[in-house]
Enzyme design. Structure first.
Site, PDB file in Angstrom:
ATOM      1  N   ARG A  47     -21.701   8.860  14.747  1.00 53.23           N
ATOM      2  CA  ARG A  47     -21.241   7.636  15.496  1.00 53.23           C
ATOM      3  C   ARG A  47     -22.340   6.432  15.194  1.00 53.23           C
ATOM      4  O   ARG A  47     -23.567   6.957  14.820  1.00 53.23           O
ATOM      5  CB  ARG A  47     -21.129   7.743  16.780  1.00 53.23           C
ATOM      6  CG  ARG A  47     -20.004   8.709  17.210  1.00 53.23           C
ATOM      7  CD  ARG A  47     -19.820   8.773  18.668  1.00 53.23           C
ATOM      8  NE  ARG A  47     -18.414   9.416  18.677  1.00 53.23           N
ATOM      9  CZ  ARG A  47     -17.735   9.266  19.752  1.00 53.23           C
ATOM     10  NH1 ARG A  47     -17.769   8.773  20.665  1.00 53.23           N
ATOM     11  NH2 ARG A  47     -16.523   9.973  19.779  1.00 53.23           N
ATOM     12  N   SER A  50     -21.214  18.486  16.725  1.00 54.85           N
ATOM     13  CA  SER A  50     -22.043  18.461  15.336  1.00 54.85           C
ATOM     14  C   SER A  50     -21.817  17.038  14.721  1.00 54.85           C
ATOM     15  O   SER A  50     -22.457  16.629  14.142  1.00 54.85           O
ATOM     16  CB  SER A  50     -21.949  19.359  14.571  1.00 54.85           C
ATOM     17  OG  SER A  50     -21.428  20.660  15.272  1.00 54.85           O
ATOM     18  N   ASP A 103     -12.750  13.642  26.392  1.00 57.58           N
ATOM     19  CA  ASP A 103     -12.239  12.355  25.565  1.00 57.58           C
ATOM     20  C   ASP A 103     -12.097  11.341  26.261  1.00 57.58           C
ATOM     21  O   ASP A 103     -11.212  11.127  27.409  1.00 57.58           O
ATOM     22  CB  ASP A 103     -11.522  12.842  24.476  1.00 57.58           C
ATOM     23  CG  ASP A 103     -11.425  12.068  23.369  1.00 57.58           C
ATOM     24  OD1 ASP A 103     -12.177  11.118  23.209  1.00 57.58           O
ATOM     25  OD2 ASP A 103     -10.216  12.133  22.604  1.00 57.58           O
ATOM     26  N   LEU A 119     -21.302  29.046  39.858  1.00 59.92           N
ATOM     27  CA  LEU A 119     -20.689  28.495  38.783  1.00 59.92           C
ATOM     28  C   LEU A 119     -21.630  28.677  37.605  1.00 59.92           C
ATOM     29  O   LEU A 119     -22.704  28.187  37.828  1.00 59.92           O
ATOM     30  CB  LEU A 119     -20.382  27.215  39.011  1.00 59.92           C
ATOM     31  CG  LEU A 119     -19.879  26.512  37.694  1.00 59.92           C
ATOM     32  CD1 LEU A 119     -18.386  26.948  37.336  1.00 59.92           C
ATOM     33  CD2 LEU A 119     -19.809  24.969  38.121  1.00 59.92           C
ATOM     34  N   HIS A 160     -19.498   6.119  28.771  1.00 59.83           N
ATOM     35  CA  HIS A 160     -20.220   7.313  28.882  1.00 59.83           C
ATOM     36  C   HIS A 160     -20.821   7.563  30.028  1.00 59.83           C
ATOM     37  O   HIS A 160     -20.929   8.535  30.689  1.00 59.83           O
ATOM     38  CB  HIS A 160     -21.061   7.501  27.360  1.00 59.83           C
ATOM     39  CG  HIS A 160     -20.491   7.521  26.016  1.00 59.83           C
ATOM     40  ND1 HIS A 160     -19.558   8.136  25.997  1.00 59.83           N
ATOM     41  CD2 HIS A 160     -20.691   6.796  25.114  1.00 59.83           C
ATOM     42  CE1 HIS A 160     -19.054   8.159  24.741  1.00 59.83           C
ATOM     43  NE2 HIS A 160     -19.914   7.154  24.264  1.00 59.83           N
ATOM     44  N   ARG A 215      -5.903  17.870  19.874  1.00 59.39           N
ATOM     45  CA  ARG A 215      -6.614  18.736  19.043  1.00 59.39           C
ATOM     46  C   ARG A 215      -7.641  19.423  19.573  1.00 59.39           C
ATOM     47  O   ARG A 215      -8.201  19.098  20.787  1.00 59.39           O
ATOM     48  CB  ARG A 215      -6.863  17.864  17.668  1.00 59.39           C
ATOM     49  CG  ARG A 215      -7.700  16.611  17.899  1.00 59.39           C
ATOM     50  CD  ARG A 215      -8.123  15.687  16.497  1.00 59.39           C
ATOM     51  NE  ARG A 215      -8.480  14.633  17.389  1.00 59.39           N
ATOM     52  CZ  ARG A 215      -7.872  13.209  16.968  1.00 59.39           C
ATOM     53  NH1 ARG A 215      -6.725  13.414  16.515  1.00 59.39           N
ATOM     54  NH2 ARG A 215      -8.231  12.164  17.421  1.00 59.39           N
ATOM     55  N   TRP A 239     -11.826   3.921  27.733  1.00 55.16           N
ATOM     56  CA  TRP A 239     -11.913   3.563  29.227  1.00 55.16           C
ATOM     57  C   TRP A 239     -12.882   2.191  29.311  1.00 55.16           C
ATOM     58  O   TRP A 239     -12.519   1.138  30.032  1.00 55.16           O
ATOM     59  CB  TRP A 239     -12.679   4.794  30.089  1.00 55.16           C
ATOM     60  CG  TRP A 239     -12.715   4.213  31.468  1.00 55.16           C
ATOM     61  CD1 TRP A 239     -11.845   4.775  32.261  1.00 55.16           C
ATOM     62  CD2 TRP A 239     -13.746   3.897  32.080  1.00 55.16           C
ATOM     63  NE1 TRP A 239     -12.254   4.204  33.702  1.00 55.16           N
ATOM     64  CE2 TRP A 239     -13.374   3.687  33.491  1.00 55.16           C
ATOM     65  CE3 TRP A 239     -14.871   2.908  31.595  1.00 55.16           C
ATOM     66  CZ2 TRP A 239     -14.475   3.079  34.458  1.00 55.16           C
ATOM     67  CZ3 TRP A 239     -15.788   2.472  32.632  1.00 55.16           C
ATOM     68  CH2 TRP A 239     -15.455   2.433  34.032  1.00 55.16           C
ATOM     69  N   ASN A 273     -13.846   8.255  26.630  1.00 55.29           N
ATOM     70  CA  ASN A 273     -14.857   7.320  27.543  1.00 55.29           C
ATOM     71  C   ASN A 273     -14.828   6.019  26.844  1.00 55.29           C
ATOM     72  O   ASN A 273     -15.031   4.972  27.452  1.00 55.29           O
ATOM     73  CB  ASN A 273     -16.198   7.938  27.177  1.00 55.29           C
ATOM     74  CG  ASN A 273     -16.397   9.283  27.948  1.00 55.29           C
ATOM     75  OD1 ASN A 273     -15.809   9.660  28.876  1.00 55.29           O
ATOM     76  ND2 ASN A 273     -17.603   9.950  27.749  1.00 55.29           N
ATOM     77  N   GLU A 282      -5.128  29.059  26.829  1.00 58.64           N
ATOM     78  CA  GLU A 282      -4.034  28.419  27.036  1.00 58.64           C
ATOM     79  C   GLU A 282      -4.422  27.041  26.998  1.00 58.64           C
ATOM     80  O   GLU A 282      -5.690  26.418  27.535  1.00 58.64           O
ATOM     81  CB  GLU A 282      -3.679  28.448  28.638  1.00 58.64           C
ATOM     82  CG  GLU A 282      -2.958  29.922  28.689  1.00 58.64           C
ATOM     83  CD  GLU A 282      -1.776  30.031  27.995  1.00 58.64           C
ATOM     84  OE1 GLU A 282      -0.894  28.880  27.789  1.00 58.64           O
ATOM     85  OE2 GLU A 282      -1.427  31.270  27.367  1.00 58.64           O
TER      86      GLU A 282
HETATM   87  C1  FPP Z   1     -15.701  11.323  24.029  1.00 59.62           C
HETATM   88  O1  FPP Z   1     -15.319  10.052  24.156  1.00 59.62           O
HETATM   89  C2  FPP Z   1     -17.016  11.516  24.727  1.00 59.62           C
HETATM   90  C3  FPP Z   1     -18.062  12.019  24.236  1.00 59.62           C
HETATM   91  C4  FPP Z   1     -18.373  12.044  22.681  1.00 59.62           C
HETATM   92  C5  FPP Z   1     -19.321  12.216  25.103  1.00 59.62           C
HETATM   93  C6  FPP Z   1     -19.265  12.944  26.285  1.00 59.62           C
HETATM   94  C7  FPP Z   1     -20.412  12.423  27.190  1.00 59.62           C
HETATM   95  C8  FPP Z   1     -20.165  12.430  28.417  1.00 59.62           C
HETATM   96  C9  FPP Z   1     -19.020  12.671  29.073  1.00 59.62           C
HETATM   97  C10 FPP Z   1     -21.298  11.738  29.264  1.00 59.62           C
HETATM   98  C11 FPP Z   1     -22.563  12.835  29.574  1.00 59.62           C
HETATM   99  C12 FPP Z   1     -21.906  14.371  29.969  1.00 59.62           C
HETATM  100  C13 FPP Z   1     -22.832  15.123  30.543  1.00 59.62           C
HETATM  101  C14 FPP Z   1     -22.314  16.629  30.454  1.00 59.62           C
HETATM  102  C15 FPP Z   1     -24.106  14.645  30.555  1.00 59.62           C
HETATM  103  P1  FPP Z   1     -15.182   9.052  23.179  1.00 59.62           P
HETATM  104  O2  FPP Z   1     -16.469   8.082  23.146  1.00 59.62           O
HETATM  105  O3  FPP Z   1     -14.746   9.910  21.827  1.00 59.62           O
HETATM  106  O4  FPP Z   1     -13.973   8.235  23.690  1.00 59.62           O
HETATM  107  P2  FPP Z   1     -12.738   7.390  22.979  1.00 59.62           P
HETATM  108  O5  FPP Z   1     -11.908   8.438  22.277  1.00 59.62           O
HETATM  109  O6  FPP Z   1     -11.877   6.750  23.898  1.00 59.62           O
HETATM  110  O7  FPP Z   1     -13.434   6.546  21.946  1.00 59.62           O
END
Ligand code: FPP
Length: 254
Positions: free
Chosen positions: A75, A70, A24, A135, A41, A198, A29, A26, A211
């Site tokens: 979004r 899901s 979480d 892995l 992302h 959460r 950031w 992205n 954990e």
């Molecule tokens: C949550 O951050 C992240 C996502 C919904 C997407 C996760 C995807 C990636 C990390 C990139 C691709 C990964 C792979 C394995 C190919 P958010 O957008 O909810 O961030 P925010 O809470 O700051 O808005």
């Protein structure tokens, strides 16, 4: 093959066998840098690559990443499109390296809503890496913990209707066989970056005794040192699995 979900806890101070992560932060950031969320992302995909490598180097057996829930379909459409595109391009660009480093790639979730091209690549990536015994990297894509429980319930009721099972045969262990990841060790350590605390409909069934570790670090910044901190926190905890602390201490010395 299925694992015993009541298997005794690993000895204290051990490395987690299975780490599950909600990546979480992205969007935040990117916003902190006045960039579009999608730039976050893209950086997030780079962080995922780093952490796969770190888990591999540390000897962690399974890493499960929550890439798309899901609920993420709700979004804004352009963000969903960019995420889908990112999965496809990441899959295309990473599969060779993952295969070469002996990583086995698996997907959990409902693939029904993905494009034919993406589905084809997912199947091909699983097929190509199926014999790898390093892995195991599990990507949860269009996954939800409630969906997982519902699909297990549906399949077990189909087995009852077909006469292979009686309703009275449906125990926790039996239902577990129908859940995603039934053949892998249960997650030992759950990490969520980005400051929220959460579970967000992740592995609801599988994380009964996991954990939990939360960090404010935003996912695109997450690195091997952060993983080290999470593993150290895990190692310092006493996992009791419903027993008393004294019972666990005694069994550790037995
Ligand atoms: C949550 O951050 C992240 C996502 C919904 C997407 C996760 C995807 C990636 C990390 C990139 C691709 C990964 C792979 C394995 C190919 P958010 O957008 O909810 O961030 P925010 O809470 O700051 O808005």
């Amino acid at each position: 093959m299925s694992v015993d979900i009541d298997a005794p806890p690993p000895p204290p101070n051990r490395l987690p066998r299975h780490v599950a992560i909600v990546m979480d932060g992205n969007g935040r950031w990117a916003q902190q840098r006045s960039l579009p969320r999608t730039a976050g992302h893209r950086e997030g995909a780079k962080a995922a690559r780093r952490i796969v490598q770190s888990c591999d180097e540390r000897g962690i057996e399974v890493l499960t990443l929550f890439a798309f829930s899901s609920e993420n379909w709700h979004r804004p459409r352009p963000e969903v499109d960019i995420l889908m595109n990112l999965f496809l391009t990441t899959l295309r660009s990473e599969i060779r390296r993952l295969d070469k480093t002996n990583v086995r790639l698996r997907f959990i979730g409902d693939p029904g809503a993905f494009s034919d091209t993406l589905r084809k690549y997912m199947i091909e990536a699983e097929r190509r890496t199926v014999a790898n015994d390093g892995l195991t990297l599990v990507i949860a894509a269009n996954y939800g913990g409630r969906w997982d429980i519902a699909q297990a319930a549906r399949r077990v009721s189909e087995a009852v209707l077909a006469g292979h099972l009686q309703p009275g045969d449906i125990t926790v262990d039996r239902l577990h066989h129908y859940m995603c990841l039934a053949d892998l060790p249960m997650p030992d350590l759950f990490i969520r970056t980005g400051g929220e605390q959460r579970i967000s409909n992740f592995l609801l069934w599988q994380m009964a005794y996991t954990e939990f570790y939360f960090t404010d670090r935003l996912w695109p910044d997450y690195d091997a040192d952060d993983l080290e901190l999470a593993c150290a926190a895990f190692a310092s905890r006493q996992r009791r699995f419903g027993l008393t602390g004294e019972q666990v201490a005694l069994s550790a010395h037995a």
